[in-house]
Design a protein around this motif. Structure first.
Motif, PDB file in Angstrom:
ATOM      1  N   ARG A  86      30.828  40.708 -14.392  1.00 60.16           N
ATOM      2  CA  ARG A  86      29.516  40.930 -15.008  1.00 60.16           C
ATOM      3  C   ARG A  86      28.933  42.262 -14.566  1.00 60.16           C
ATOM      4  O   ARG A  86      27.726  42.475 -14.640  1.00 60.16           O
ATOM      5  CB  ARG A  86      28.568  39.790 -14.615  1.00 60.16           C
ATOM      6  N   SER A  87      29.802  43.157 -14.096  1.00 61.04           N
ATOM      7  CA  SER A  87      29.322  44.425 -13.540  1.00 61.04           C
ATOM      8  C   SER A  87      28.612  45.298 -14.571  1.00 61.04           C
ATOM      9  O   SER A  87      27.828  46.169 -14.206  1.00 61.04           O
ATOM     10  CB  SER A  87      30.476  45.194 -12.892  1.00 61.04           C
ATOM     11  N   ALA A  88      28.871  45.074 -15.848  1.00 59.01           N
ATOM     12  CA  ALA A  88      28.219  45.879 -16.888  1.00 59.01           C
ATOM     13  C   ALA A  88      26.706  45.707 -16.872  1.00 59.01           C
ATOM     14  O   ALA A  88      25.963  46.640 -17.192  1.00 59.01           O
ATOM     15  CB  ALA A  88      28.767  45.521 -18.268  1.00 59.01           C
ATOM     16  N   THR A  89      26.233  44.529 -16.476  1.00 57.53           N
ATOM     17  CA  THR A  89      24.785  44.310 -16.400  1.00 57.53           C
ATOM     18  C   THR A  89      24.294  44.270 -14.960  1.00 57.53           C
ATOM     19  O   THR A  89      23.120  44.524 -14.704  1.00 57.53           O
ATOM     20  CB  THR A  89      24.387  42.969 -17.068  1.00 57.53           C
ATOM     21  N   GLY A  90      25.174  43.927 -14.012  1.00 55.41           N
ATOM     22  CA  GLY A  90      24.711  43.752 -12.641  1.00 55.41           C
ATOM     23  C   GLY A  90      23.755  42.579 -12.554  1.00 55.41           C
ATOM     24  O   GLY A  90      23.818  41.640 -13.359  1.00 55.41           O
ATOM     25  N   TYR A  91      22.836  42.651 -11.608  1.00 52.05           N
ATOM     26  CA  TYR A  91      21.872  41.567 -11.413  1.00 52.05           C
ATOM     27  C   TYR A  91      21.006  41.377 -12.654  1.00 52.05           C
ATOM     28  O   TYR A  91      20.522  42.343 -13.239  1.00 52.05           O
ATOM     29  CB  TYR A  91      20.978  41.855 -10.205  1.00 52.05           C
ATOM     30  N   LEU A  92      20.803  40.121 -13.037  1.00 51.77           N
ATOM     31  CA  LEU A  92      19.872  39.773 -14.115  1.00 51.77           C
ATOM     32  C   LEU A  92      18.940  38.686 -13.599  1.00 51.77           C
ATOM     33  O   LEU A  92      19.377  37.771 -12.899  1.00 51.77           O
ATOM     34  CB  LEU A  92      20.625  39.237 -15.344  1.00 51.77           C
ATOM     35  N   PRO A  93      17.657  38.757 -13.936  1.00 48.82           N
ATOM     36  CA  PRO A  93      16.757  37.655 -13.568  1.00 48.82           C
ATOM     37  C   PRO A  93      17.282  36.337 -14.144  1.00 48.82           C
ATOM     38  O   PRO A  93      17.974  36.333 -15.166  1.00 48.82           O
ATOM     39  CB  PRO A  93      15.422  38.051 -14.217  1.00 48.82           C
ATOM     40  N   LYS A  94      16.939  35.223 -13.503  1.00 50.10           N
ATOM     41  CA  LYS A  94      17.552  33.937 -13.820  1.00 50.10           C
ATOM     42  C   LYS A  94      17.511  33.575 -15.303  1.00 50.10           C
ATOM     43  O   LYS A  94      18.530  33.192 -15.885  1.00 50.10           O
ATOM     44  CB  LYS A  94      16.901  32.829 -12.987  1.00 50.10           C
ATOM     45  N   ALA A  95      16.343  33.680 -15.939  1.00 54.82           N
ATOM     46  CA  ALA A  95      16.229  33.273 -17.342  1.00 54.82           C
ATOM     47  C   ALA A  95      17.129  34.135 -18.231  1.00 54.82           C
ATOM     48  O   ALA A  95      17.811  33.627 -19.128  1.00 54.82           O
ATOM     49  CB  ALA A  95      14.779  33.357 -17.808  1.00 54.82           C
ATOM     50  N   GLU A  96      17.146  35.440 -17.966  1.00 58.77           N
ATOM     51  CA  GLU A  96      17.988  36.334 -18.752  1.00 58.77           C
ATOM     52  C   GLU A  96      19.468  36.063 -18.479  1.00 58.77           C
ATOM     53  O   GLU A  96      20.296  36.040 -19.394  1.00 58.77           O
ATOM     54  CB  GLU A  96      17.657  37.791 -18.432  1.00 58.77           C
ATOM     55  N   PHE A  97      19.803  35.835 -17.216  1.00 58.31           N
ATOM     56  CA  PHE A  97      21.191  35.525 -16.866  1.00 58.31           C
ATOM     57  C   PHE A  97      21.675  34.278 -17.607  1.00 58.31           C
ATOM     58  O   PHE A  97      22.773  34.260 -18.161  1.00 58.31           O
ATOM     59  CB  PHE A  97      21.329  35.322 -15.353  1.00 58.31           C
ATOM     60  N   GLU A  98      20.863  33.216 -17.600  1.00 55.75           N
ATOM     61  CA  GLU A  98      21.274  31.967 -18.261  1.00 55.75           C
ATOM     62  C   GLU A  98      21.472  32.175 -19.758  1.00 55.75           C
ATOM     63  O   GLU A  98      22.394  31.611 -20.355  1.00 55.75           O
ATOM     64  CB  GLU A  98      20.247  30.860 -18.002  1.00 55.75           C
ATOM     65  N   ALA A  99      20.623  33.007 -20.369  1.00 56.76           N
ATOM     66  CA  ALA A  99      20.757  33.280 -21.801  1.00 56.76           C
ATOM     67  C   ALA A  99      22.061  34.026 -22.090  1.00 56.76           C
ATOM     68  O   ALA A  99      22.773  33.717 -23.056  1.00 56.76           O
ATOM     69  CB  ALA A  99      19.557  34.084 -22.294  1.00 56.76           C
ATOM     70  N   VAL A 100      22.391  34.997 -21.243  1.00 51.58           N
ATOM     71  CA  VAL A 100      23.635  35.748 -21.443  1.00 51.58           C
ATOM     72  C   VAL A 100      24.838  34.852 -21.150  1.00 51.58           C
ATOM     73  O   VAL A 100      25.852  34.910 -21.850  1.00 51.58           O
ATOM     74  CB  VAL A 100      23.663  37.026 -20.569  1.00 51.58           C
ATOM     75  N   ALA A 101      24.723  34.004 -20.138  1.00 50.58           N
ATOM     76  CA  ALA A 101      25.814  33.067 -19.829  1.00 50.58           C
ATOM     77  C   ALA A 101      26.054  32.111 -20.998  1.00 50.58           C
ATOM     78  O   ALA A 101      27.202  31.787 -21.317  1.00 50.58           O
ATOM     79  CB  ALA A 101      25.499  32.286 -18.549  1.00 50.58           C
ATOM     80  N   ASP A 102      24.973  31.679 -21.646  1.00 48.16           N
ATOM     81  CA  ASP A 102      25.122  30.833 -22.838  1.00 48.16           C
ATOM     82  C   ASP A 102      25.962  31.551 -23.893  1.00 48.16           C
ATOM     83  O   ASP A 102      26.859  30.962 -24.505  1.00 48.16           O
ATOM     84  CB  ASP A 102      23.761  30.480 -23.432  1.00 48.16           C
ATOM     85  N   GLU A 103      25.671  32.824 -24.101  1.00 46.96           N
ATOM     86  CA  GLU A 103      26.414  33.617 -25.088  1.00 46.96           C
ATOM     87  C   GLU A 103      27.871  33.812 -24.658  1.00 46.96           C
ATOM     88  O   GLU A 103      28.787  33.779 -25.474  1.00 46.96           O
ATOM     89  CB  GLU A 103      25.737  34.982 -25.277  1.00 46.96           C
ATOM     90  N   PHE A 104      28.076  34.039 -23.370  1.00 47.95           N
ATOM     91  CA  PHE A 104      29.423  34.216 -22.822  1.00 47.95           C
ATOM     92  C   PHE A 104      30.311  33.018 -23.172  1.00 47.95           C
ATOM     93  O   PHE A 104      31.452  33.183 -23.612  1.00 47.95           O
ATOM     94  CB  PHE A 104      29.312  34.391 -21.305  1.00 47.95           C
ATOM     95  N   PHE A 105      29.790  31.812 -22.990  1.00 54.06           N
ATOM     96  CA  PHE A 105      30.566  30.617 -23.286  1.00 54.06           C
ATOM     97  C   PHE A 105      30.632  30.311 -24.783  1.00 54.06           C
ATOM     98  O   PHE A 105      31.614  29.758 -25.261  1.00 54.06           O
ATOM     99  CB  PHE A 105      30.004  29.406 -22.527  1.00 54.06           C
ATOM    100  N   ALA A 106      29.582  30.668 -25.510  1.00 51.49           N
ATOM    101  CA  ALA A 106      29.537  30.367 -26.945  1.00 51.49           C
ATOM    102  C   ALA A 106      30.412  31.307 -27.765  1.00 51.49           C
ATOM    103  O   ALA A 106      30.883  30.942 -28.839  1.00 51.49           O
ATOM    104  CB  ALA A 106      28.099  30.430 -27.444  1.00 51.49           C
ATOM    105  N   ARG A 107      30.632  32.528 -27.261  1.00 50.27           N
ATOM    106  CA  ARG A 107      31.418  33.527 -27.994  1.00 50.27           C
ATOM    107  C   ARG A 107      32.546  34.021 -27.094  1.00 50.27           C
ATOM    108  O   ARG A 107      32.570  35.165 -26.649  1.00 50.27           O
ATOM    109  CB  ARG A 107      30.511  34.684 -28.419  1.00 50.27           C
ATOM    110  N   PRO A 108      33.514  33.145 -26.772  1.00 48.33           N
ATOM    111  CA  PRO A 108      34.521  33.456 -25.747  1.00 48.33           C
ATOM    112  C   PRO A 108      35.448  34.616 -26.088  1.00 48.33           C
ATOM    113  O   PRO A 108      36.036  35.209 -25.181  1.00 48.33           O
ATOM    114  CB  PRO A 108      35.307  32.147 -25.615  1.00 48.33           C
ATOM    115  N   HIS A 109      35.579  34.947 -27.356  1.00 50.15           N
ATOM    116  CA  HIS A 109      36.481  36.032 -27.750  1.00 50.15           C
ATOM    117  C   HIS A 109      35.760  37.382 -27.837  1.00 50.15           C
ATOM    118  O   HIS A 109      36.371  38.376 -28.227  1.00 50.15           O
ATOM    119  CB  HIS A 109      37.155  35.706 -29.090  1.00 50.15           C
ATOM    120  N   GLU A 110      34.493  37.409 -27.469  1.00 52.32           N
ATOM    121  CA  GLU A 110      33.711  38.650 -27.513  1.00 52.32           C
ATOM    122  C   GLU A 110      33.223  39.021 -26.124  1.00 52.32           C
ATOM    123  O   GLU A 110      33.019  38.157 -25.276  1.00 52.32           O
ATOM    124  CB  GLU A 110      32.498  38.478 -28.436  1.00 52.32           C
TER     125      GLU A 110
END
Length: 197
Positions: A86-110
């Motif tokens: 996740r080095s492209a973003t580095g630290y993210l505040p919790k709410a933002e991190f969870e939103a990006v993590a949701d996308e990470f799992f929802a769009r696994p080929h991207e």
């Protein structure tokens, strides 16, 4: 008499000291995380562990050292056991991190916001576990791998034969969970349980 097949325990590091000014890979366990990891030493399976592995990340090494130190074992480190990159973003505040993590799992080929793709992280963690099992073959006892929640979820999806998704994510308790599977058949014995439950 045939020896039972070893069990593999995949353990996620517990609570960490989050410091946005420090690279994520260098975050250590917090005092609470260290206390929770110490409580895990009372789990009934711990005494059967004959090999302890972890990623190169500080928080995983901290957890592995507590476990291995209790057992008088060395800690074996493998870079490929690391969390999804996740080095492209580095630290993210919790709410933002969870939103990006949701996308990470929802769009696994991207690649979401430059993060390592979930399919690539899954391939890497599955390969890393195979390396651990090859290196541990013939050893005495079970195997503990201390690593990270995201790759643990990806590994569990693979072991269960399910598509990548957050369905098999660890409980939202700041890490410090484990699941177990058979080293020979890769059959999952049980899903996530808290190390201090």
């Amino acid at each position: 008499m045939t020896r039972p097949t070893p069990t593999v325990y995949f353990v996620t590091h517990p609570d960490v000291l989050i410091d946005p000014s420090v690279p994520v890979a260098d975050w250590p366990l917090s005092p609470r995380g260290r206390e929770r990891m110490a409580r895990a030493l009372a789990l009934p399976w711990v005494g059967r562990v004959g090999a302890v592995w972890c990623s190169t990340e500080r928080k995983a090494r901290d957890g592995a050292e507590i476990l291995a130190g209790h057992l008088g074992l060395p800690v074996q480190v493998l870079t490929e056991l690391g969390e999804n990159d996740r080095s492209a973003t580095g630290y993210l505040p919790k709410a933002e991190f969870e939103a990006v993590a949701d996308e990470f799992f929802a769009r696994p080929h991207e690649s979401v916001r430059g993060w390592e793709r979930a399919v690539d992280a899954q391939r890497r963690i599955v390969g890393a576990v195979e390396k651990v099992l090859d290196a541990s073959a013939g050893g005495k006892g079970d195997v503990a791998i201390v690593a990270h929640g995201g790759v643990g979820t990806l590994l569990l999806c693979h072991l269960r034969g399910d598509p990548i998704g957050r369905t098999h994510d660890q409980p939202p308790n700041n890490g410090g969970n484990y699941f177990a599977f058979d080293a020979a058949t890769r059959r999952v014995h049980h899903g996530w349980r808290a190390i201090d439950s």
